[in-house]
Design an enzyme around this catalytic site. Structure first.
Site, PDB file in Angstrom:
ATOM      1  N   VAL A   1       0.841  -1.193   0.000  1.00 54.63           N
ATOM      2  CA  VAL A   1       0.000   0.000   0.000  1.00 54.63           C
ATOM      3  C   VAL A   1       0.880   1.248   0.000  1.00 54.63           C
ATOM      4  CG1 VAL A   1      -1.686   1.331   1.308  1.00 54.63           C
ATOM      5  CG2 VAL A   1      -1.884  -1.164   1.208  1.00 54.63           C
ATOM      6  N   LYS A   2       1.923   1.202   0.813  1.00 53.39           N
ATOM      7  CA  LYS A   2       2.856   2.336   0.929  1.00 53.39           C
ATOM      8  C   LYS A   2       3.277   2.870  -0.440  1.00 53.39           C
ATOM      9  CE  LYS A   2       7.390   3.243   3.016  1.00 53.39           C
ATOM     10  NZ  LYS A   2       8.577   2.393   3.068  1.00 53.39           N
TER      11      LYS A   2
END
Ligand code: B12
Ligand code: B12
Ligand code: PLP
Ligand code: PLP
Lengths: 526, 244, 526, 244
Positions: free
Chosen positions: D125-126
């Site tokens: 996600v980062k």
């Protein structure tokens, strides 16, 4: 040039590290691993491998495990078998056992006594050989001398071919390297055995084998004499065979070993219990061999941010220090790691680096800190890379680091070229000679940017230690506290090689190193 | 081994590093162009490891790759020293013995080049690289005309002083200034000495190719890192030798 | 971050510089030169050249000189001729005189009065144009703003072709250059005339011409607006046409000019009397134009050793300061030069550089010192060169230099490539952003290495000034005191262009600038 | 202008910089060899501006020169993006609309390569470069197997999970490790899916040549500086597109 940190805060930090580490040590004490047992056999003199390259120590340990289990250690069953005349020596025993031609048993009563005694003598003999290599090193240093000054210049070779490594290592030494490290083939960490013989086919590194150790140490002894300066050799006690590599390092007179309490867990996905158990025994051997260990905090900053993660480095250093001392290592043997990995585009990035480096220097005044160069923010812009390495060298000089790992302008491109190493060494020389003594004029203002930053990081480290004390270290590792790598305690490679020790577990080497063995044997051996 | 290839970290891996700028904006096409150029240079495989737009219209590249070319050392034209390296004493003796008079050496920096450090390093007593300059040699009469000397001034001076050797320095090379000036000088000297002996013509400078003497019409070229002794030895060998 | 020098010693140094400089100023006041007279005509509006490119100012001055001599200045004969209707304007007069069709005379009595007045008006008009350009600059700076911070980043372009220079200068500005200098073709210094028009064929530099000035200034005005930051333009008021170039610089709104009191003598072998005379007038014009001058002490260190010759730099800076102020320049206009030219292989070389740079900074607290990069010790090792430039940048930041001339890694190889300049600017940016504020933590110990060295150099400078006061500056120059270049007073190029002024000498421009002219005209003009 | 040459400081001056090491001692012959090599690369004139002995047996050179080669841009194979760059929302819509189910994406670092930062940058996600990774895309079911995954493990997992796409990272390139591993993977996948649809095979890493996909037997290669959105767009375009 140090920071004056509040000493009660520093004491608190160490106390917290102890409280966090102790349960892990107890856990490690309660277990053994296949590699620990193989290391015992190697120290007792067993070496070599079968035609397919599977080492005899693996065969023997596997056989014992299959027949009587490992919870008692290999020592009792093995020396009992020898005493029962199943074979003339360890090697023969291993070969026969591989052929399924040996009956192992767990001796009891008098038999156990005799087996224990025999194992102890063998172990003592091995440790005496290790001690002899240590004396040898001390003699050579007395004769040839140590590097004229700090920091020691540490260089890596990594061709994958020991016969290419040797000339490169010698060239590096001639151009000023005080320490040469041969990094390992990408795959070795995951091998559950130590390859045999001289090797030429590593990827991005060369296999760690007894023979490669021997060849390289001999080559460095030659240049050491040529240069009138003892050139140290480094390798990696890491991966699934950590204790065995530690044993071989002691037997082949390596001088430093990369050995971190968490690297294998975080970056090789090795099971935490396996790693902590292997690590404790490996460090006991390092302590005896007079080897300086290098820890791996620098690696965290390649996956986590060097500013927001700075305190995790401090915490890890404190833990590595605790584990190391518990295993018998002295301050001078602790090459605690940290690195110049702050985003160079961040304003004041260099001053932040100085703050972090000074904090480590001031927290561990008697340890030869290992200062690692920029890697993560190195790019294909080799010119900028060369400049960054220059400022890394300057930070190392200004903050009095003990071991300076030389950065390469091609960090983001290839494993170092011969010419990269030469250029890198000239970079180091220029900076140390031209500005090395600048420390005299560099006085961080007591409440200035640098001192403030250092104290902030120390504060964050203490908070984190409090949290870990509450949740346990294994939980913290599972949650990705270090290097953002999440490693649950029950996962990772090599778990099946870990066994809970039985009541009658015997490790003659550990007993001698921990001084719990019958001193008579020890003397007899020494 | 007579055939060699570049060495990165293993014998014959052929690794080389290249950097250049192309006058096109940084985009996929530019990367392609850089790769294509690298391949033409003989890099295969080649990798563009760094791309940086310099303003809107230019892109700078750093490329690494394996060079397919190799060199046969036995075929390399070597600019080996073709004269013995003598000590100042030997040089003086040679001159005295063979020339039977002091050797007249004229030095200058021609054209608009004002870089005198190089020629001074060769001529001044102070010298270079720990060696004393030609002025220190008893048997040489050295006249250093300094910099920005016009070619015809120099030729006139050479004739007036009966120069045995004319030493000229050229440091500025932009737009091949050093080559033009050297050719101009050579022509002027040959014109001024249509027949009979003419002074030795020697040029030097950091960017000269020592192999280009004939092509430029001079007797000898000295490049980067020359020391006075090399020059003195050459003079003694060539002039004194000839006279003998 | 400064050194606290003993202020009486500092005062003594300045006093000695005055005593050394005064006789030279008197000498300069007593003479004029062909170039000074041509500058007067250029300020009065004469420009252009004949078909062969020989400028009309040269024709006119030569004609006057041939007929009535220059000891009275060109002004009286020229405006007298105009008043006598020999030509409608200066240009026509020059053309006719070139054809030998003008009879000049030295007017007397009433005629002289009228001629003097007419010349004064013309001169005033010229100076008013110069002043207007200055106001224009001030307005643009007020509108667009100055560079956000010190040091100003100073970059050189040098393709030889103004049309290649322009895009490169604009690129440089976009990448962060605050000041752009167009260096001149190797030959220009020795030309006794200023070339005309846009030029494309310079060697290792581009000719300084009014048109090239105009084109480049216009191009920089465009980027200045684009960037919202006023980008300064620099050229060289140097060589045989120093005063004329100064005049053109004022007329075309250049912002800085290289202008040293001795460079031409030492490095171009121009006659000392010629240089000092030209220089004084050139500086008066620069003062009026609000131009910042850059002096050339850095050059000495390319021929002399930067350590043993350090004090000659200090002496020269003090002399340049004296001559500049005498000519009407203010502290903010004095870009006194010094350089990072110590042999990098010398131990502590970087600390020595800091000592020398700090000395200059502390001696001239209100002057925007010009900090020059390593050149002499740059080699074909472009990587090492890039590193040295980084440490040069660091020294500049630590010692608060005002103008930082960006060093090029290809210094020893070629005139800068486009990419060299970009790499160099990124080097500067990294160092200033990452370590620029390090000064906070950098406090030379009062009796430490750096302070001691600085005081030693100051002491040597004072001794040398004493010696020069005894022997005279011209003698010192003749003996090779500066840059080891021996330049006897009676030798060098352009001596024949120097003339002793007669009683009735008139220079309407100088009179206005020195305030000795009838203020009425001045007002009339202003 | 379709034909371009390197730019030093003037149009078409062709200037390039080269550096390399030769396995011979630093002497006149070595300089000659370096020049010869530079000429073979197409530098003419070439100047050796720096020579440095590295130990007794090696010499490092820096060479500058005018490159005689040029590139015709019209003939440069450009690895242009052959799919539209979509926003996460658009990607999700595409998949929902065309695939009518979540897209199963499998990621791993194969062989002994432990460099996960790259693949994580694409998957987590980062994310990377300010863009969220594929896990952020609602319509994608992402499984990141981490590093040091054996090829057959990966193939088995792909079949078990009915992967639509298999994303593999290879960072270590010494001795062409990345190429060997990629070929090994490609063979295994093709063997495992003898007929019928097989998952898209995508590899990435800093040293890959984006043009080599076919040659390596994969569907797509992403190199230096790839961002998650590019990968997501490619997946949506190719898979959803195909399904339509
Ligand atoms: C010192 C210097 C100056 C000094 C010169 C002082 C002086 N009196 O000599 C000053 C500051 C005045 C100067 C000015 C300029 N310079 Co300048 N300068 C240099 C510098 C930094 C060092 C040169 C040097 O002294 N080298 C040391 C000597 C010992 O080495 P050498 O010259 O190579 O000589 C050795 C050998 O080549 C050989 N040799 C040389 N000549 C001869 C002759 C004979 C007969 C023999 C046998 C041997 C021999 O023996 C010597 C000893 O080994 C170089 C950059 C660099 N680091 O190289 C730039 C450099 C040479 N300068 C350059 C330029 C462009 C200029 C200017 C023209 C700039 C300008 N437009 O204003 C000006 C004007 C001067 C002019 N008209 O020529 C450029 C030339 C670019 C090019 N390749 O064309 C350089 C390379 C810098 C750059 N990258 O831009 N410069
Ligand atoms: C971080 C790092 C490590 C970390 C890795 C931590 C981790 N969990 O990943 C640690 C410290 C553990 C490490 C260890 C080693 N490393 Co390492 N490491 C690096 C380093 C410094 C940065 C790599 C990185 O994270 N880049 C940032 C990411 C975001 O960039 P990226 O990987 O290129 O990914 C981008 C693109 O390539 C693309 N991409 C990449 N993969 C994929 C996949 C897909 C499907 C897609 C679509 C896109 C894509 O998208 C990403 C975002 O744009 C590089 C040097 C450098 N500066 O590059 C060396 C480097 C990669 N390491 C190297 C080596 C040799 C090792 C070791 C093998 C050394 C040794 N023998 O001990 C060890 C062992 C590890 C192993 N077995 O592989 C070498 C490889 C040399 C070569 N070219 O062969 C390098 C280049 C350093 C060097 N010059 O020696 N390393
Ligand atoms: C502490 C530590 N251990 C081990 C290693 C690498 O060894 P391995 O071969 O196990 O990856 C590193 C790599 O830098 C390290 O820092
Ligand atoms: C002070 C000064 N003046 C002039 C010059 C060069 O100008 P010229 O074209 O006269 O050589 C320089 C060269 O760097 C200089 O430093």
């Amino acid at each position: 040039m140090k920071l004056d940190l509040d000493q009660t805060t520093v004491a608190l930090a160490r106390e917290l590290a102890r409280r966090v580490g102790e349960p892990v040590v107890d856990m490690a004490k309660a277990h053994t691993t296949t590699s620990v047992e193989r290391a015992v056999l190697r120290l007792a003199g067993l070496s070599g491998a079968d035609g397919d390259g599977l080492p005899w120590p693996n065969h023997l340990v596997d056989a014992v495990r299959a027949q009587v289990g490992l919870q008692h250690g290999v020592a009792l069953p093995v020396w009992d078998a020898l005493l029962r005349g199943q074979a003339g020596d360890l090697r023969e025993l291993a070969e026969k056992s591989a052929a399924g031609a040996v009956q192992f048993r767990l001796p009891t009563g008098r038999d156990a006594e005799v087996a224990r005694a025999a194992a102890g003598t063998a172990a003592a003999a091995g440790l005496t050989r290790v001690r002899a290599r240590r004396t040898e090193r001390e003699a050579m240093i007395a004769e040839l001398g140590d590097p004229p000054r700090r920091p020691w210049i540490y260089l890596i070779v990594a061709t994958g071919d020991i016969y290419e490594d040797i000339p490169q290592a010698q060239a590096a030494a001639r151009e000023g390297a005080d320490v040469v490290a041969v990094i390992r083939s990408t795959g070795q960490s995951l091998l559950d055995h130590v390859p045999e013989g001289a090797t030429r086919e590593g990827y991005a590194g060369t296999y760690a084998t007894a023979e490669n150790f021997r060849l390289m140490r001999a080559a460095l002894d030659d240049v050491s004499r040529e240069l009138g300066r003892y050139v140290r050799l480094t390798n990696y006690a890491s991966g699934l065979c950590m204790p065995e590599i530690a044993a071989l390092a002691g037997l082949e007179r390596l001088d430093m070993m990369l050995n971190d309490s968490m690297y294998g867990i975080l970056f090789r996905d090795i099971n935490p219990l396996r790693t902590f158990t292997d690590q404790r025994f490996a460090r006991q051997i390092h302590a005896h061999a007079g080897i300086i260990i290098n820890t791996g905090e620098d690696n965290y900053l390649t996956t986590a941010d060097a500013v927001s993660g700075a305190h995790t480095v401090t915490v890890s250093q404190l833990l590595n220090e605790y584990f190391a001392k518990e295993a018998g290592l002295a301050d001078w043997q602790l090459g605690l790691g940290h690195a110049f990995e702050i985003d160079p585009d961040l304003p004041d990035s260099f001053r932040l680096e100085l703050a972090h480096a000074l904090l480590a220097r001031s927290l561990f005044p008697d340890a030869p800190l290992k200062w690692m160069p920029p890697t993560k923010h190195m790019t294909g812009d080799i010119f900028r890379g060369y400049l960054l390495d220059g400022f890394f060298n300057l930070a190392g000089a200004l903050t009095g680091q003990g071991i300076l790992l030389v950065g390469m302008m091609t960090e983001a491109v290839v494993t170092p070229f011969l010419s990269d190493r030469d250029l890198a060494l000239r970079n180091v020389r220029y900076v140390l000679d031209a500005a090395g003594a600048l420390g005299e004029d560099f006085q961080p203002a007591p409440d200035g940017f640098i001192a403030t930053r250092a104290n902030t990081v120390l504060g964050e480290a203490i908070d984190l230690l409090h949290r870990i004390e509450r949740d346990s270290l294994l939980t913290a590792i599972g949650e990705g506290t270090f290097g953002l790598m999440r490693r649950p305690a029950d996962r990772g490679r090599g778990r099946d090689g870990v066994l809970a020790k039985a009541e009658d577990y015997l490790n003659p080497v550990a007993d001698l190193l921990e001084g719990t063995a019958d001193p008579a044997q020890w003397k007899g051996a020494a | 081994m007579s055939v060699v290839r570049p060495y990165g970290d293993t014998t014959d891996d052929g690794m080389v590093q290249v950097s250049f700028t192309l006058p096109i904006p940084p985009d996929a096409r530019a990367e392609g162009a850089a790769l294509a150029l690298a391949r033409k240079m003989g890099l295969d495989p080649a990798t563009v490891v760094h791309t940086r737009g310099v303003g809107p219209d230019f892109t700078f590249f750093v490329v690494y790759g394996r060079l397919t070319h190799s060199v046969d050392l036995s075929e390399v034209p070597v600019a080996e020293r073709d004269f013995p390296l003598l000590t100042p004493a030997e040089v003086n003796r040679e001159i005295r013995a063979r020339l039977r008079r002091r050797m007249v050496v004229l030095g200058a920096c021609i054209g608009t080049d004002a870089h005198t450090v190089g020629i001074d390093a060769i001529l001044n007593v102070k010298g270079f690289g720990g060696e004393k300059g030609l002025e220190y040699y008893r048997e040489m009469a050295v006249h250093n005309l300094g910099s920005q000397v016009e070619v015809d001034e120099l030729v006139a001076a050479a004739q007036r002083m009966h120069a045995d050797a004319v030493l000229v320095s050229q440091v500025v090379t932009q737009r091949d200034a050093h080559l033009h000036n050297t050719r101009e000088l050579a022509d002027a000297v040959h014109a001024a000495y249509p027949s009979g002996p003419r002074p030795l013509l020697i040029v030097g400078g950091p960017r000269f190719d020592p192999g280009a003497a004939v092509e430029l019409g001079v007797d000898k070229i000295f490049a980067r890192g020359t020391t006075p002794r090399e020059v003195a030895s050459y003079l003694a060998h060539t002039l004194a030798g000839a006279a003998a």
